[in-house]
Design a protein around this motif. Structure first.
Motif, PDB file in Angstrom:
ATOM      1  N   TYR A 206     -10.411  -2.864   2.689  1.00 22.34           N
ATOM      2  CA  TYR A 206     -10.124  -4.047   1.697  1.00 22.34           C
ATOM      3  C   TYR A 206      -9.706  -3.302   0.541  1.00 22.34           C
ATOM      4  O   TYR A 206      -8.869  -4.022  -0.383  1.00 22.34           O
ATOM      5  CB  TYR A 206     -11.485  -4.868   1.715  1.00 22.34           C
ATOM      6  CG  TYR A 206     -11.430  -5.765   0.377  1.00 22.34           C
ATOM      7  CD1 TYR A 206     -10.631  -7.046   0.289  1.00 22.34           C
ATOM      8  CD2 TYR A 206     -12.236  -5.453  -0.784  1.00 22.34           C
ATOM      9  CE1 TYR A 206     -10.972  -7.889  -0.561  1.00 22.34           C
ATOM     10  CE2 TYR A 206     -11.997  -6.323  -1.906  1.00 22.34           C
ATOM     11  CZ  TYR A 206     -11.411  -7.434  -1.606  1.00 22.34           C
ATOM     12  OH  TYR A 206     -11.561  -8.350  -2.539  1.00 22.34           O
ATOM     13  N   VAL A 207     -10.407  -2.342   0.094  1.00 20.93           N
ATOM     14  CA  VAL A 207      -9.930  -1.683  -1.463  1.00 20.93           C
ATOM     15  C   VAL A 207      -8.483  -1.049  -1.091  1.00 20.93           C
ATOM     16  O   VAL A 207      -7.890  -1.137  -2.192  1.00 20.93           O
ATOM     17  CB  VAL A 207     -11.251  -0.472  -1.516  1.00 20.93           C
ATOM     18  CG1 VAL A 207     -10.827   0.264  -2.989  1.00 20.93           C
ATOM     19  CG2 VAL A 207     -12.354  -1.173  -1.957  1.00 20.93           C
ATOM     20  N   ALA A 208      -8.342  -0.242  -0.118  1.00 18.71           N
ATOM     21  CA  ALA A 208      -6.936   0.104   0.281  1.00 18.71           C
ATOM     22  C   ALA A 208      -5.882  -1.117   0.150  1.00 18.71           C
ATOM     23  O   ALA A 208      -4.835  -0.901  -0.554  1.00 18.71           O
ATOM     24  CB  ALA A 208      -6.655   0.514   1.393  1.00 18.71           C
ATOM     25  N   ASN A 209      -6.108  -2.084   0.408  1.00 24.10           N
ATOM     26  CA  ASN A 209      -5.503  -3.400   0.207  1.00 24.10           C
ATOM     27  C   ASN A 209      -5.048  -3.729  -1.397  1.00 24.10           C
ATOM     28  O   ASN A 209      -4.112  -3.886  -1.734  1.00 24.10           O
ATOM     29  CB  ASN A 209      -6.098  -4.394   0.989  1.00 24.10           C
ATOM     30  CG  ASN A 209      -4.961  -5.741   1.411  1.00 24.10           C
ATOM     31  OD1 ASN A 209      -3.844  -5.439   1.393  1.00 24.10           O
ATOM     32  ND2 ASN A 209      -5.319  -6.828   1.481  1.00 24.10           N
ATOM     33  N   ALA A 210      -6.446  -3.470  -2.138  1.00 32.44           N
ATOM     34  CA  ALA A 210      -6.183  -3.718  -3.354  1.00 32.44           C
ATOM     35  C   ALA A 210      -5.321  -2.614  -4.176  1.00 32.44           C
ATOM     36  O   ALA A 210      -4.649  -2.677  -4.970  1.00 32.44           O
ATOM     37  CB  ALA A 210      -7.611  -4.016  -4.023  1.00 32.44           C
ATOM     38  N   LEU A 211      -5.859  -1.321  -3.769  1.00 40.76           N
ATOM     39  CA  LEU A 211      -5.024  -0.017  -4.234  1.00 40.76           C
ATOM     40  C   LEU A 211      -3.463  -0.184  -4.109  1.00 40.76           C
ATOM     41  O   LEU A 211      -2.695   0.676  -4.725  1.00 40.76           O
ATOM     42  CB  LEU A 211      -5.712   1.091  -3.688  1.00 40.76           C
ATOM     43  CG  LEU A 211      -7.007   1.466  -4.275  1.00 40.76           C
ATOM     44  CD1 LEU A 211      -7.452   2.701  -3.547  1.00 40.76           C
ATOM     45  CD2 LEU A 211      -6.934   1.872  -5.560  1.00 40.76           C
ATOM     46  N   VAL A 212      -2.943  -0.944  -3.003  1.00 39.94           N
ATOM     47  CA  VAL A 212      -1.649  -0.942  -2.614  1.00 39.94           C
ATOM     48  C   VAL A 212      -0.813  -1.289  -3.993  1.00 39.94           C
ATOM     49  O   VAL A 212       0.294  -0.837  -4.226  1.00 39.94           O
ATOM     50  CB  VAL A 212      -1.448  -1.809  -1.470  1.00 39.94           C
ATOM     51  CG1 VAL A 212       0.312  -2.318  -1.304  1.00 39.94           C
ATOM     52  CG2 VAL A 212      -1.723  -1.226  -0.381  1.00 39.94           C
ATOM     53  N   ASP A 213      -1.236  -2.475  -4.602  1.00 37.75           N
ATOM     54  CA  ASP A 213      -0.571  -2.747  -5.969  1.00 37.75           C
ATOM     55  C   ASP A 213      -0.619  -1.806  -6.927  1.00 37.75           C
ATOM     56  O   ASP A 213       0.405  -1.619  -7.403  1.00 37.75           O
ATOM     57  CB  ASP A 213      -1.550  -4.176  -6.377  1.00 37.75           C
ATOM     58  CG  ASP A 213      -1.227  -5.266  -5.588  1.00 37.75           C
ATOM     59  OD1 ASP A 213      -0.479  -5.494  -4.759  1.00 37.75           O
ATOM     60  OD2 ASP A 213      -1.976  -6.105  -5.997  1.00 37.75           O
ATOM     61  N   THR A 214      -1.610  -1.144  -7.275  1.00 37.64           N
ATOM     62  CA  THR A 214      -1.499  -0.140  -8.118  1.00 37.64           C
ATOM     63  C   THR A 214      -0.765   1.146  -7.766  1.00 37.64           C
ATOM     64  O   THR A 214      -0.070   1.448  -8.689  1.00 37.64           O
ATOM     65  CB  THR A 214      -3.204   0.480  -8.381  1.00 37.64           C
ATOM     66  OG1 THR A 214      -3.856  -0.634  -8.756  1.00 37.64           O
ATOM     67  CG2 THR A 214      -3.217   1.447  -9.570  1.00 37.64           C
ATOM     68  N   PHE A 215      -0.913   1.598  -6.670  1.00 39.50           N
ATOM     69  CA  PHE A 215      -0.058   2.641  -5.933  1.00 39.50           C
ATOM     70  C   PHE A 215       1.563   2.139  -6.145  1.00 39.50           C
ATOM     71  O   PHE A 215       2.057   3.185  -6.643  1.00 39.50           O
ATOM     72  CB  PHE A 215      -0.199   2.729  -4.531  1.00 39.50           C
ATOM     73  CG  PHE A 215       0.533   3.919  -4.008  1.00 39.50           C
ATOM     74  CD1 PHE A 215       0.092   5.236  -4.053  1.00 39.50           C
ATOM     75  CD2 PHE A 215       1.697   3.751  -3.071  1.00 39.50           C
ATOM     76  CE1 PHE A 215       0.665   6.245  -3.666  1.00 39.50           C
ATOM     77  CE2 PHE A 215       2.404   4.745  -2.748  1.00 39.50           C
ATOM     78  CZ  PHE A 215       1.966   5.946  -2.826  1.00 39.50           C
ATOM     79  N   TRP A 216       1.908   1.197  -5.774  1.00 40.48           N
ATOM     80  CA  TRP A 216       3.433   0.774  -5.872  1.00 40.48           C
ATOM     81  C   TRP A 216       4.009   0.401  -7.626  1.00 40.48           C
ATOM     82  O   TRP A 216       4.692   0.894  -7.722  1.00 40.48           O
ATOM     83  CB  TRP A 216       3.665  -0.259  -4.958  1.00 40.48           C
ATOM     84  CG  TRP A 216       3.729   0.197  -3.561  1.00 40.48           C
ATOM     85  CD1 TRP A 216       2.761  -0.358  -2.633  1.00 40.48           C
ATOM     86  CD2 TRP A 216       4.662   1.252  -2.823  1.00 40.48           C
ATOM     87  NE1 TRP A 216       3.296   0.324  -1.261  1.00 40.48           N
ATOM     88  CE2 TRP A 216       4.230   1.282  -1.593  1.00 40.48           C
ATOM     89  CE3 TRP A 216       5.570   2.033  -3.406  1.00 40.48           C
ATOM     90  CZ2 TRP A 216       4.546   2.243  -0.543  1.00 40.48           C
ATOM     91  CZ3 TRP A 216       6.223   2.957  -2.490  1.00 40.48           C
ATOM     92  CH2 TRP A 216       5.737   2.992  -1.119  1.00 40.48           C
ATOM     93  N   LEU A 217       2.950  -0.200  -7.911  1.00 46.14           N
ATOM     94  CA  LEU A 217       3.279  -0.607  -9.446  1.00 46.14           C
ATOM     95  C   LEU A 217       3.367   0.220 -10.396  1.00 46.14           C
ATOM     96  O   LEU A 217       3.973   0.364 -11.147  1.00 46.14           O
ATOM     97  CB  LEU A 217       2.538  -2.014  -9.722  1.00 46.14           C
ATOM     98  CG  LEU A 217       2.903  -3.323  -8.982  1.00 46.14           C
ATOM     99  CD1 LEU A 217       1.615  -4.177  -9.466  1.00 46.14           C
ATOM    100  CD2 LEU A 217       4.138  -3.763  -9.202  1.00 46.14           C
ATOM    101  N   GLY A 218       2.402   1.289  -9.980  1.00 46.00           N
ATOM    102  CA  GLY A 218       2.403   2.916 -10.867  1.00 46.00           C
ATOM    103  C   GLY A 218       3.580   3.417 -10.881  1.00 46.00           C
ATOM    104  O   GLY A 218       3.950   4.411 -11.716  1.00 46.00           O
ATOM    105  N   ARG A 219       4.549   3.256  -9.735  1.00 49.88           N
ATOM    106  CA  ARG A 219       5.814   3.756  -9.853  1.00 49.88           C
ATOM    107  C   ARG A 219       6.863   2.823 -10.451  1.00 49.88           C
ATOM    108  O   ARG A 219       8.061   3.152 -10.198  1.00 49.88           O
ATOM    109  CB  ARG A 219       6.241   4.147  -8.147  1.00 49.88           C
ATOM    110  CG  ARG A 219       5.401   5.316  -7.832  1.00 49.88           C
ATOM    111  CD  ARG A 219       4.945   5.331  -6.301  1.00 49.88           C
ATOM    112  NE  ARG A 219       4.231   6.507  -6.290  1.00 49.88           N
ATOM    113  CZ  ARG A 219       2.933   6.842  -6.471  1.00 49.88           C
ATOM    114  NH1 ARG A 219       2.148   5.650  -6.905  1.00 49.88           N
ATOM    115  NH2 ARG A 219       2.408   7.798  -6.089  1.00 49.88           N
TER     116      ARG A 219
END
Length: 486
Positions: free
Chosen positions: A32-45
């Motif tokens: 679930y958290v990985a699901n949320a971190l996907v946004d931060t990971f990609w948008l951080g780029r």
């Protein structure tokens, strides 16, 4: 391997059973958290502003999540007690009614939030550059909130029955969808245009719909047979709805009280630290969410185990479940905090490599300060599981009121510059004390420690006064012991 039946829950070794129940939930929450971190990971780029836009929406999303908690946790606690008492038909009635409550409550909230998302974001004090993007992200996420609430409520019924693998399967399917959809929708691919922040929200929404379909299939008996909804159960019951609200509303109030502080704190961070401060707070919040996954899994497992043991009239075993679970989590979180403290800079670089130098420095600082309080943060979850499993959910509300409003917010206000005025939702604090944005980071850590110590003392007091014995008596009175087949 992780199958746990009712006999084990009410009679097996406490530590081992807790771990078996919690392991799939920990894995599920990691997913679930990985699901949320996907946004931060990609948008951080994409840009620092893209990360900050999502960060501004997070407290609002979490505040709205209070409505989800009312039905989801109220239903879980009551289903667990019915299951422990052998009342399968009653458990199914609670499940169906809980899903109806979830849909009604969250639907009533989602419509106005979607309609006025930009105005809501502006009330936080967001600058014009971030306000429009944040509002778009928020509106898309909230539009599917009612579907997610129903899915969470049904998932919690499987958890209440001890089938924690079911929720893991559902979450894995959801995150796989998001992992594929997020980069495609954010950056574009083939005929799909690059949607940026809106693409991240759409990917999350799609994954929520997939998760709902999956868990409803399980509840219909497709692929699982541990917890099953029958046609006879498909009818909302007013008295059951009132019972769910009685148990769930304090938990929703707890969530709302804490998340409202988080909303106000984000406003403080925006004034005291600007975009760099908001980005740092976002990184810290995402990592902290990941860090508490083991405690959250243990809490969910403990609540179900405590509820079933109270339904089976085993109050001492319910008490021991709380104590053993808390000890295990505190020990694990001491080690986890040490790792985060040592690798704070590397964690920041991995999640958001395009941060400015100021953003990176603040992010690493926040991660180190958080790490020092992890043991208290984790232990609080399992202590609260003891009260929640015993239907003493008002304790959770009071504990968070003290932690967030009595400790965290007053300290965080000190971050505002002496020459600035902080305003959010009509709340004004002026003048500030000029402590800087790191005062917010310390406010979080200090409130975690104070909250755990105070709750631990109260737990000891109430157990001596028959907390679990009284709860077992109530569970026996409320349950319907009439035999029913699946």
């Amino acid at each position: 391997m992780f199958d746990v039946d009712r006999e084990a829950i009410t009679g097996g070794p406490v530590g081992r059973v807790l771990l078996l129940l919690a392991a799939p939930l920990v894995a599920q929450n990691l997913v679930y958290v990985a699901n949320a971190l996907v946004d931060t990971f990609w948008l951080g780029r994409v840009s620092e502003d893209a990360v900050a836009a999502v960060g501004l929406s997070l407290p609002i999303q979490s505040l709205l999540g209070a409505a989800v908690v009312v039905a989801a946790l109220g239903t879980q606690i009551l289903v667990a007690q019915r299951a422990g008492d052998g009342d399968a038909a009653g458990a199914r009635r609670v499940a169906v009614t809980g899903a109806a409550v979830a849909l009604a409550v969250t639907g009533a909230i989602a419509v106005p939030v979607v309609a006025y998302s930009e105005e809501l974001v502006r009330l936080l004090g967001a600058d014009p550059v971030l306000a429009g993007t944040t509002a778009t992200y928020l509106a898309i996420i909230v539009a599917v909130l009612p579907l997610g609430a129903v899915g969470d409520t049904v998932e919690n019924c499987f958890t209440a029955y001890g089938d924690t693998r079911a929720v893991l399967h559902v979450s894995v399917a959801s995150v796989l969808v998001n992992l594929v959809a997020a980069p495609v929708l954010i950056f574009g691919a083939g005929p799909v245009p690059a949607l940026g922040v809106a693409g991240a929200a759409l990917a999350t929404a799609i994954s929520a719909v997939v998760g709902l379909g999956h868990v409803l299939a399980y509840a219909a008996g497709i692929g699982r047979d541990t917890f099953r909804l029958t046609r006879e159960a498909v009818a909302a019951d007013r008295s059951t709805a009132r019972e769910i609200l009685r148990v769930g509303l304090p938990l929703g109030g707890q969530r709302g009280a804490s998340e409202l502080v988080r909303v106000l704190v984000v406003g403080l961070v925006a004034v005291a630290g600007g975009a760099a401060g908001v980005a740092a707070y976002t990184v810290g919040a995402r990592v902290a969410t990941l860090a508490v996954v083991p405690a959250l899994g243990m809490q969910q497992a403990a609540q179900s185990m405590i509820g079933q043991n109270l339904g089976a009239d085993a109050p001492e075993r319910a008490r021991r479940t709380t104590v053993v679970g808390t000890g295990m989590v505190v020990a694990a979180f001491l080690a986890l905090g040490a790792v985060q403290f040592l690798f704070a800079g590397a964690i920041t670089d991995f999640l958001a490599p395009d941060l400015t130098a100021a953003g990176r420095s603040l992010s690493a600082s926040y991660l180190r300060i958080l790490a020092a309080s992890y043991w208290a943060l984790g232990g609080t979850y399992t202590l609260l599981a003891g009260f929640n499993g015993a239907s003493r959910t008002r304790t959770s509300l009071v504990a968070d009121l003290v932690k967030y409003w009595g400790v965290r917010f007053p300290i965080a206000v000190g971050s505002v510059p002496a020459t600035a005025t902080f305003g959010a939702f009509g709340v004004a604090v002026a003048p500030g004390l000029g402590w800087g944005v790191e005062a917010v980071f310390w406010a979080v850590a200090v409130s975690n420690v104070v909250g755990f110590c105070g709750l631990g003392a109260y737990f000891r007091y109430t157990t001596r006064r028959g907390l679990f014995g009284n709860a077992a008596d109530r569970a026996s009175d409320d349950g319907n012991t009439e035999p029913a087949g699946d």
